[in-house]
Scaffold this motif. Sequence first.
Motif, PDB file in Angstrom:
ATOM      1  N   VAL A 118       0.832  -1.210   0.000  1.00  0.00           N
ATOM      2  CA  VAL A 118       0.000   0.000   0.000  1.00  0.00           C
ATOM      3  C   VAL A 118       0.863   1.254   0.000  1.00  0.00           C
ATOM      4  CG1 VAL A 118      -1.764   1.289   1.272  1.00  0.00           C
ATOM      5  CG2 VAL A 118      -1.876  -1.207   1.174  1.00  0.00           C
ATOM      6  N   ASP A 119       1.856   1.283   0.894  1.00  0.00           N
ATOM      7  CA  ASP A 119       2.731   2.463   1.001  1.00  0.00           C
ATOM      8  C   ASP A 119       4.039   2.015   1.638  1.00  0.00           C
ATOM      9  OD1 ASP A 119       3.976   4.921   2.103  1.00  0.00           O
ATOM     10  OD2 ASP A 119       2.135   5.882   1.407  1.00  0.00           O
ATOM     11  N   ASN A 120       5.103   2.052   0.876  1.00  0.00           N
ATOM     12  CA  ASN A 120       6.397   1.561   1.354  1.00  0.00           C
ATOM     13  C   ASN A 120       6.931   2.393   2.512  1.00  0.00           C
ATOM     14  OD1 ASN A 120       8.791  -0.232   0.991  1.00  0.00           O
ATOM     15  ND2 ASN A 120       9.805   1.724   0.556  1.00  0.00           N
ATOM     16  N   ASP A 121       6.784   3.717   2.433  1.00  0.00           N
ATOM     17  CA  ASP A 121       7.267   4.585   3.519  1.00  0.00           C
ATOM     18  C   ASP A 121       6.520   4.293   4.820  1.00  0.00           C
ATOM     19  OD1 ASP A 121       9.054   5.754   1.804  1.00  0.00           O
ATOM     20  OD2 ASP A 121       7.791   7.503   1.384  1.00  0.00           O
ATOM     21  N   LEU A 122       5.229   4.057   4.711  1.00  0.00           N
ATOM     22  CA  LEU A 122       4.423   3.758   5.893  1.00  0.00           C
ATOM     23  C   LEU A 122       4.874   2.433   6.514  1.00  0.00           C
ATOM     24  CD1 LEU A 122       2.050   4.516   7.724  1.00  0.00           C
ATOM     25  CD2 LEU A 122       0.527   3.361   6.090  1.00  0.00           C
ATOM     26  N   ALA A 123       5.129   1.439   5.676  1.00  0.00           N
ATOM     27  CA  ALA A 123       5.586   0.144   6.183  1.00  0.00           C
ATOM     28  C   ALA A 123       6.942   0.277   6.879  1.00  0.00           C
ATOM     29  CB  ALA A 123       5.671  -0.859   5.036  1.00  0.00           C
ATOM     30  N   SER A 124       7.806   1.112   6.338  1.00  0.00           N
ATOM     31  CA  SER A 124       9.131   1.306   6.936  1.00  0.00           C
ATOM     32  C   SER A 124       9.041   1.958   8.311  1.00  0.00           C
ATOM     33  CB  SER A 124      10.002   2.166   6.010  1.00  0.00           C
ATOM     34  OG  SER A 124      10.200   1.511   4.764  1.00  0.00           O
ATOM     35  N   LEU A 125       8.015   2.788   8.528  1.00  0.00           N
ATOM     36  CA  LEU A 125       7.820   3.428   9.828  1.00  0.00           C
ATOM     37  C   LEU A 125       7.158   2.465  10.822  1.00  0.00           C
ATOM     38  CD1 LEU A 125       7.931   5.916  11.641  1.00  0.00           C
ATOM     39  CD2 LEU A 125       5.790   6.708  10.582  1.00  0.00           C
ATOM     40  N   VAL A 126       6.264   1.614  10.331  1.00  0.00           N
ATOM     41  CA  VAL A 126       5.523   0.710  11.210  1.00  0.00           C
ATOM     42  C   VAL A 126       6.360  -0.503  11.611  1.00  0.00           C
ATOM     43  CG1 VAL A 126       3.569  -0.903  11.269  1.00  0.00           C
ATOM     44  CG2 VAL A 126       3.246   1.426  10.410  1.00  0.00           C
ATOM     45  N   GLU A 127       7.230  -0.948  10.726  1.00  0.00           N
ATOM     46  CA  GLU A 127       7.979  -2.190  10.980  1.00  0.00           C
ATOM     47  C   GLU A 127       8.756  -2.177  12.295  1.00  0.00           C
ATOM     48  OE1 GLU A 127      10.374  -5.431   8.269  1.00  0.00           O
ATOM     49  OE2 GLU A 127      10.609  -3.288   7.797  1.00  0.00           O
ATOM     50  N   PRO A 128       9.472  -1.098  12.652  1.00  0.00           N
ATOM     51  CA  PRO A 128      10.180  -1.093  13.942  1.00  0.00           C
ATOM     52  C   PRO A 128       9.235  -1.161  15.149  1.00  0.00           C
ATOM     53  CG  PRO A 128      11.030   0.622  12.492  1.00  0.00           C
ATOM     54  CD  PRO A 128       9.786   0.107  11.858  1.00  0.00           C
ATOM     55  N   CYS A 129       7.983  -0.728  14.971  1.00  0.00           N
ATOM     56  CA  CYS A 129       7.031  -0.805  16.084  1.00  0.00           C
ATOM     57  C   CYS A 129       6.760  -2.256  16.485  1.00  0.00           C
ATOM     58  CB  CYS A 129       5.703  -0.150  15.697  1.00  0.00           C
ATOM     59  SG  CYS A 129       5.823   1.603  15.307  1.00  0.00           S
ATOM     60  N   LEU A 130       6.970  -3.182  15.554  1.00  0.00           N
ATOM     61  CA  LEU A 130       6.653  -4.590  15.772  1.00  0.00           C
ATOM     62  C   LEU A 130       7.870  -5.407  16.202  1.00  0.00           C
ATOM     63  CD1 LEU A 130       4.407  -4.903  12.607  1.00  0.00           C
ATOM     64  CD2 LEU A 130       3.607  -4.857  14.968  1.00  0.00           C
ATOM     65  N   ALA A 131       8.912  -4.729  16.607  1.00  0.00           N
ATOM     66  CA  ALA A 131      10.125  -5.429  17.038  1.00  0.00           C
ATOM     67  C   ALA A 131       9.834  -6.299  18.255  1.00  0.00           C
ATOM     68  CB  ALA A 131      11.224  -4.417  17.340  1.00  0.00           C
ATOM     69  N   GLY A 132      10.433  -7.471  18.280  1.00  0.00           N
ATOM     70  CA  GLY A 132      10.242  -8.360  19.427  1.00  0.00           C
ATOM     71  C   GLY A 132      10.846  -7.796  20.699  1.00  0.00           C
ATOM     72  N   ASP A 133      11.929  -7.059  20.573  1.00  0.00           N
ATOM     73  CA  ASP A 133      12.586  -6.421  21.711  1.00  0.00           C
ATOM     74  C   ASP A 133      11.892  -5.092  21.982  1.00  0.00           C
ATOM     75  OD1 ASP A 133      14.205  -5.327  23.611  1.00  0.00           O
ATOM     76  OD2 ASP A 133      16.026  -5.277  22.363  1.00  0.00           O
ATOM     77  N   CYS A 134      11.274  -4.949  23.126  1.00  0.00           N
ATOM     78  CA  CYS A 134      10.514  -3.739  23.439  1.00  0.00           C
ATOM     79  C   CYS A 134      11.393  -2.491  23.436  1.00  0.00           C
ATOM     80  CB  CYS A 134       9.788  -3.888  24.771  1.00  0.00           C
ATOM     81  SG  CYS A 134      10.871  -4.164  26.188  1.00  0.00           S
ATOM     82  N   ASP A 135      12.695  -2.628  23.766  1.00  0.00           N
ATOM     83  CA  ASP A 135      13.582  -1.470  23.788  1.00  0.00           C
ATOM     84  C   ASP A 135      13.925  -0.986  22.379  1.00  0.00           C
ATOM     85  OD1 ASP A 135      13.649  -1.474  26.551  1.00  0.00           O
ATOM     86  OD2 ASP A 135      15.346  -2.877  26.625  1.00  0.00           O
ATOM     87  N   ALA A 136      13.687  -1.814  21.370  1.00  0.00           N
ATOM     88  CA  ALA A 136      14.004  -1.428  19.988  1.00  0.00           C
ATOM     89  C   ALA A 136      12.849  -0.691  19.317  1.00  0.00           C
ATOM     90  CB  ALA A 136      14.366  -2.669  19.172  1.00  0.00           C
ATOM     91  N   ARG A 137      11.756  -0.594  19.953  1.00  0.00           N
ATOM     92  CA  ARG A 137      10.592   0.069  19.364  1.00  0.00           C
ATOM     93  C   ARG A 137      10.703   1.587  19.535  1.00  0.00           C
ATOM     94  NH1 ARG A 137       6.864  -3.914  22.825  1.00  0.00           N
ATOM     95  NH2 ARG A 137       7.563  -5.878  21.834  1.00  0.00           N
ATOM     96  N   PRO A 138      10.204   2.324  18.545  1.00  0.00           N
ATOM     97  CA  PRO A 138      10.232   3.797  18.674  1.00  0.00           C
ATOM     98  C   PRO A 138       9.223   4.258  19.724  1.00  0.00           C
ATOM     99  CG  PRO A 138       9.017   3.163  16.715  1.00  0.00           C
ATOM    100  CD  PRO A 138       9.609   1.895  17.265  1.00  0.00           C
ATOM    101  N   THR A 139       9.424   5.452  20.237  1.00  0.00           N
ATOM    102  CA  THR A 139       8.470   6.032  21.183  1.00  0.00           C
ATOM    103  C   THR A 139       7.345   6.724  20.420  1.00  0.00           C
ATOM    104  OG1 THR A 139       9.816   8.033  21.288  1.00  0.00           O
ATOM    105  CG2 THR A 139      10.218   6.340  22.969  1.00  0.00           C
ATOM    106  N   ALA A 140       6.270   6.996  21.139  1.00  0.00           N
ATOM    107  CA  ALA A 140       5.090   7.588  20.507  1.00  0.00           C
ATOM    108  C   ALA A 140       5.392   8.959  19.906  1.00  0.00           C
ATOM    109  CB  ALA A 140       3.959   7.694  21.530  1.00  0.00           C
ATOM    110  N   ASP A 141       6.227   9.754  20.564  1.00  0.00           N
ATOM    111  CA  ASP A 141       6.503  11.093  20.038  1.00  0.00           C
ATOM    112  C   ASP A 141       7.247  11.037  18.709  1.00  0.00           C
ATOM    113  OD1 ASP A 141       8.724  10.054  21.342  1.00  0.00           O
ATOM    114  OD2 ASP A 141       9.523  12.023  21.896  1.00  0.00           O
ATOM    115  N   ARG A 142       8.157  10.083  18.532  1.00  0.00           N
ATOM    116  CA  ARG A 142       8.860   9.929  17.252  1.00  0.00           C
ATOM    117  C   ARG A 142       7.887   9.510  16.151  1.00  0.00           C
ATOM    118  NH1 ARG A 142      13.555   5.835  17.935  1.00  0.00           N
ATOM    119  NH2 ARG A 142      13.562   6.175  15.664  1.00  0.00           N
ATOM    120  N   ILE A 143       6.949   8.647  16.483  1.00  0.00           N
ATOM    121  CA  ILE A 143       5.973   8.193  15.483  1.00  0.00           C
ATOM    122  C   ILE A 143       5.085   9.348  15.056  1.00  0.00           C
ATOM    123  CG2 ILE A 143       4.041   6.622  15.054  1.00  0.00           C
ATOM    124  CD1 ILE A 143       5.299   4.742  17.144  1.00  0.00           C
ATOM    125  N   VAL A 144       4.640  10.155  16.003  1.00  0.00           N
ATOM    126  CA  VAL A 144       3.774  11.298  15.687  1.00  0.00           C
ATOM    127  C   VAL A 144       4.483  12.239  14.721  1.00  0.00           C
ATOM    128  CG1 VAL A 144       2.659  13.349  16.622  1.00  0.00           C
ATOM    129  CG2 VAL A 144       2.505  11.181  17.843  1.00  0.00           C
TER     130      VAL A 144
END
Length: 390
Positions: A225-251
Amino acid sequence: MIDSTVAEPLGPDDPQEIGSFTIIGLLGTGGMGEVYLGTSDRGYAAVKRVRKRLVSSERFEREVGILYRVPFGVAPRMLASDSTAERPWFATEYVPGLTVDEAVRLRGPLPAEALWLLLAETAARLLAVHTAGIAHRDIKPGNVMLVRDGVQLIDFGIARAADQARLTKSGGSYGTQGFSAPEQQAGAENVHTPADVYSLGALLLYAASGRTPGVVPDVEPLRAVDNDLASLVEPCLAGDCDARPTADRIVAAARAHLPVPLPPWPADVMSRIASRHAFALTPVSKLETVPPPDLRADPNPEAVPVPPAPRRRRRKQLLLLTTAAVIAVGAFAAFVLSPSPPRQNSTVQSVSSAPATVEPTAGPTQSSSASPSASPTTTKPTPPTLLPIR
């Protein structure tokens, strides 16, 4: 009658009143209880009634306490609660919106622009909640509501504030399969804000495909659907919770892909939201004037019977015409068969007391009793009998 797009009708086992609220419809049901549409002198409310055997009093009190602490505009405003009732309940303001689950079932997967908007707005609400020291811990399509000016989060049933003790037992998973973070599924001790970021990523996968993510989320449908969107969402799904972005970076990253002012939701979603918003503006005193559900018309409607009066008039007209015809024919026959008035030179007149006899005319005739094969009989003409005039 309540519009069926707003709330379902009440069943025989549903309450008519909860606390000071008059119950007029059912908004939804879940494993822990039901959410009803209620009314009071302050307007409409969503009244949640829990099953006491499934929800401990401590958990109920925690959810109510967190709702009072959630920043304004992030979730529906708390109105009232009663933890001592036979079935504890609390009421929040009624929010005329559509959950992500409802939106996808209404129209199918959301388009790219709506997905960027969903990511930016949900992350912004999570940022406000996280800043207040609260983790929602159950972000999923049924708990994110699309409204006219963004989103609101609902159902803080398993939310946890940083200063609250753990309620779930160690080793026990919680949350919603497909949307809860791996640490939740494993029953980890300190599940907090990074779990919401994982759930946000899973929410985007669902909104883009209409399918619940698996244990190992597949980002490829979103990438299509949108490659840029997938690239932003993919790190949110990291198995390691410390590797996930924070909400402010996503916003910040998501809003960079959106125009200013922010676009609305898709037209069909906005239409349903507008319908519910119009209902919410209807005064409770005028509730009876709300249009009934838009039921599908009967594909085989019964034919409207033809009124009997016209048929009776037609029969009467036919009867009158027939009677007039009979009278006319009779009059004509009487005129033809009746004897002509006597002329001055007439020499004959039939006897009034004698029966009239029709004599056969000259020529062959066929007997009415003869069989079709009988030969015709020829009769010689007989001169009529002349009677003297008296």
